[in-house]
Write a protein that holds these residues in place. Structure first.
Motif, mmCIF file in Angstrom:
data_model
loop_
_atom_site.group_PDB
_atom_site.id
_atom_site.type_symbol
_atom_site.label_atom_id
_atom_site.label_comp_id
_atom_site.label_asym_id
_atom_site.label_seq_id
_atom_site.Cartn_x
_atom_site.Cartn_y
_atom_site.Cartn_z
ATOM 1 N N LYS A 1 -2.859 9.234 -12.367
ATOM 2 C CA LYS A 1 -3.138 7.948 -11.903
ATOM 3 C C LYS A 1 -3.327 8.418 -10.352
ATOM 4 C CE LYS A 1 -1.227 4.332 -14.142
ATOM 5 N NZ LYS A 1 -0.956 3.350 -13.557
ATOM 6 N N LEU A 2 -4.134 8.821 -9.630
ATOM 7 C CA LEU A 2 -4.391 8.615 -8.282
ATOM 8 C C LEU A 2 -4.220 7.591 -7.770
ATOM 9 C CD1 LEU A 2 -7.511 11.486 -7.590
ATOM 10 C CD2 LEU A 2 -4.243 11.619 -7.923
ATOM 11 N N TYR B 1 -10.157 14.083 -0.407
ATOM 12 C CA TYR B 1 -11.206 14.052 -0.566
ATOM 13 C C TYR B 1 -12.233 13.944 0.850
ATOM 14 C CZ TYR B 1 -10.122 14.375 -5.805
ATOM 15 O OH TYR B 1 -9.696 14.008 -6.901
ATOM 16 N N TYR C 1 -11.684 8.009 -15.797
ATOM 17 C CA TYR C 1 -11.482 7.366 -14.424
ATOM 18 C C TYR C 1 -11.936 6.710 -14.483
ATOM 19 C CZ TYR C 1 -7.026 10.243 -14.748
ATOM 20 O OH TYR C 1 -6.400 11.028 -15.280
ATOM 21 N N LEU D 1 -3.869 15.288 -2.393
ATOM 22 C CA LEU D 1 -5.274 16.022 -2.403
ATOM 23 C C LEU D 1 -6.054 14.983 -1.274
ATOM 24 C CD1 LEU D 1 -4.520 14.700 -6.213
ATOM 25 C CD2 LEU D 1 -6.593 16.198 -6.551
ATOM 26 N N PHE E 1 -10.400 10.648 2.601
ATOM 27 C CA PHE E 1 -9.306 9.914 1.830
ATOM 28 C C PHE E 1 -8.630 11.012 1.185
ATOM 29 C CE2 PHE E 1 -11.357 6.122 1.351
ATOM 30 C CZ PHE E 1 -12.761 5.905 0.965
ATOM 31 N N TYR F 1 -13.117 3.803 -10.706
ATOM 32 C CA TYR F 1 -11.996 3.332 -10.169
ATOM 33 C C TYR F 1 -13.413 2.298 -9.222
ATOM 34 C CZ TYR F 1 -8.708 7.461 -9.500
ATOM 35 O OH TYR F 1 -7.679 8.059 -9.787
ATOM 36 N N LYS G 1 -16.256 11.470 1.582
ATOM 37 C CA LYS G 1 -17.452 11.256 0.977
ATOM 38 C C LYS G 1 -18.426 10.519 1.972
ATOM 39 C CE LYS G 1 -17.319 6.777 -1.881
ATOM 40 N NZ LYS G 1 -18.418 6.350 -1.197
ATOM 41 N N PHE H 1 -15.287 13.590 -9.007
ATOM 42 C CA PHE H 1 -16.385 12.108 -9.241
ATOM 43 C C PHE H 1 -17.381 12.748 -9.783
ATOM 44 C CE2 PHE H 1 -13.056 8.550 -7.843
ATOM 45 C CZ PHE H 1 -11.886 9.790 -7.751
ATOM 46 N N MET I 1 -13.436 0.842 2.127
ATOM 47 C CA MET I 1 -11.966 0.184 1.682
ATOM 48 C C MET I 1 -11.541 1.376 0.883
ATOM 49 S SD MET I 1 -10.724 -2.980 2.686
ATOM 50 C CE MET I 1 -9.509 -3.737 1.607
ATOM 51 N N GLU I 2 -10.128 1.235 0.467
ATOM 52 C CA GLU I 2 -9.435 2.575 -0.463
ATOM 53 C C GLU I 2 -10.180 2.192 -1.663
ATOM 54 O OE1 GLU I 2 -7.793 -0.107 0.551
ATOM 55 O OE2 GLU I 2 -5.879 -0.698 -0.318
ATOM 56 N N GLN J 1 0.821 -1.329 -0.332
ATOM 57 C CA GLN J 1 -0.331 0.236 -0.147
ATOM 58 C C GLN J 1 1.096 1.211 0.052
ATOM 59 O OE1 GLN J 1 -3.246 -0.294 2.962
ATOM 60 N NE2 GLN J 1 -4.677 1.174 1.732
ATOM 61 N N PHE K 1 -5.272 5.863 -3.843
ATOM 62 C CA PHE K 1 -5.975 6.203 -2.304
ATOM 63 C C PHE K 1 -5.758 5.705 -1.418
ATOM 64 C CE2 PHE K 1 -8.963 8.915 -3.677
ATOM 65 C CZ PHE K 1 -9.587 8.851 -5.715
ATOM 66 N N GLY K 2 -5.600 6.620 -0.237
ATOM 67 C CA GLY K 2 -5.946 5.701 1.208
ATOM 68 C C GLY K 2 -6.840 5.243 1.802
ATOM 69 N N GLN K 3 -6.765 4.351 2.771
ATOM 70 C CA GLN K 3 -8.708 3.593 2.987
ATOM 71 C C GLN K 3 -9.516 3.988 3.547
ATOM 72 O OE1 GLN K 3 -4.910 3.209 4.421
ATOM 73 N NE2 GLN K 3 -5.471 1.504 5.077
ATOM 74 N N PRO L 1 -17.015 10.291 -4.864
ATOM 75 C CA PRO L 1 -15.675 11.535 -3.456
ATOM 76 C C PRO L 1 -16.452 13.283 -3.856
ATOM 77 C CG PRO L 1 -14.964 9.802 -3.779
ATOM 78 C CD PRO L 1 -15.750 9.707 -4.518
ATOM 79 N N GLN M 1 -9.344 15.615 -9.860
ATOM 80 C CA GLN M 1 -9.653 14.808 -10.333
ATOM 81 C C GLN M 1 -11.161 14.873 -9.573
ATOM 82 O OE1 GLN M 1 -8.502 10.349 -10.604
ATOM 83 N NE2 GLN M 1 -6.881 11.169 -10.913
ATOM 84 N N LEU N 1 -8.664 2.420 -8.860
ATOM 85 C CA LEU N 1 -8.368 2.314 -10.258
ATOM 86 C C LEU N 1 -8.561 1.328 -11.015
ATOM 87 C CD1 LEU N 1 -8.401 4.534 -12.847
ATOM 88 C CD2 LEU N 1 -6.092 4.647 -12.592
#
Lengths: 113, 113
Positions: free
Chosen positions: A100-101, A36, B33, A34, A89, B35, A38, B104, B41-42, A2, A103-105, A44, B102, B45
């Motif tokens: 491409k991003l 986000y 994109y 970044l 996130f 996802y 959610k 969403f 969870m994260e 990760q 992301f964390g959990q 997000p 980005q 992509l």
């Protein structure tokens, strides 16, 4: 493996106080980051970003700090409001190429009245 | 800010059915994109596109396919849905040459029985 980690799955903060959400990354190639917000069953919403050439970016109640040597960033929300309750996130990317991003959990933030 | 639309918002379908998840954006963004996110969870992509007639696989292997015939439209197709495909699917877009954010859409929650 990760590459972006948010080690706190949840955080509870009293209304009016400061909320601090943390994020660590391992890939030194990341050059922008970044945050986000959610809600369940929604996409997000972008909050704030920071480039690796800066160590701080501020937008209203939201401030993001970047410590490149520690590969750590944090989001500060002050003062915290009940509407801030959501999952947050952090994401990291590389400006060149596909952007491409990763992301964390996520961290679930709860603001208590 | 981008206006990104995803339909359907929710879909419950039986195993073996073919499904297409729609994603459209009205800002003329070049990069789009897809996802996938499981609860808690994260985001991972699964597909991305640089522009018309350009599609690439993402970091997470997926049995879905995508197409980009028009700039504003980036549909995702599952030829034969399985319970393991149950997840939330999120579409995003961004404009080349501008900041790296980005944006969403609201997402599609898919449940395969």
């Amino acid at each position: 493996d990760q590459q972006v980690k948010q080690n706190s799955p949840s955080l509870s903060v009293q209304e009016g106080r400061i909320s601090i959400l943390n994020c660590d990354y391992t890939n030194s190639m990341f050059d922008y980051f970044l945050w986000y917000k959610k809600y369940p069953a929604e996409g997000p919403t972008f909050l704030i970003s920071i480039s690796s050439i800066k160590d701080k970016n501020e937008d209203g109640r939201f401030t993001v700090f970047l410590n490149k040597s520690a590969k750590h960033l944090s989001l500060h929300i002050v003062p915290s409001q009940p509407g801030d309750s959501a999952v947050y996130f952090c994401a990291a990317g590389i400006i060149q190429g596909a952007q491409k991003l990763v992301f964390g959990q996520g961290t679930r933030l709860t603001i208590n009245p | 800010e981008a206006d990104i639309y995803q339909t359907p918002r929710y879909l419950v379908i039986g195993t073996g059915k073919k499904i297409t998840l729609e994603c459209s954006q009205t800002m003329g963004h070049d990069k789009m994109y897809w996802y996938q996110q499981d609860p808690g969870m994260e985001l991972h992509l699964i597909h991305y596109s640089y522009g018309v007639n350009s599609t690439e696989k993402g970091d997470l292997s997926s049995e879905s396919t995508v197409s980009r015939i028009r700039t504003e439209h980036f549909p995702l197709t599952l030829e034969s849905a399985r319970p393991s495909h149950t997840s939330q699917y999120l579409c995003a877009s961004r404009q080349i040459g501008q900041q790296e954010t980005q944006y969403f859409g609201p997402g599609t929650r898919l449940l395969v029985l």
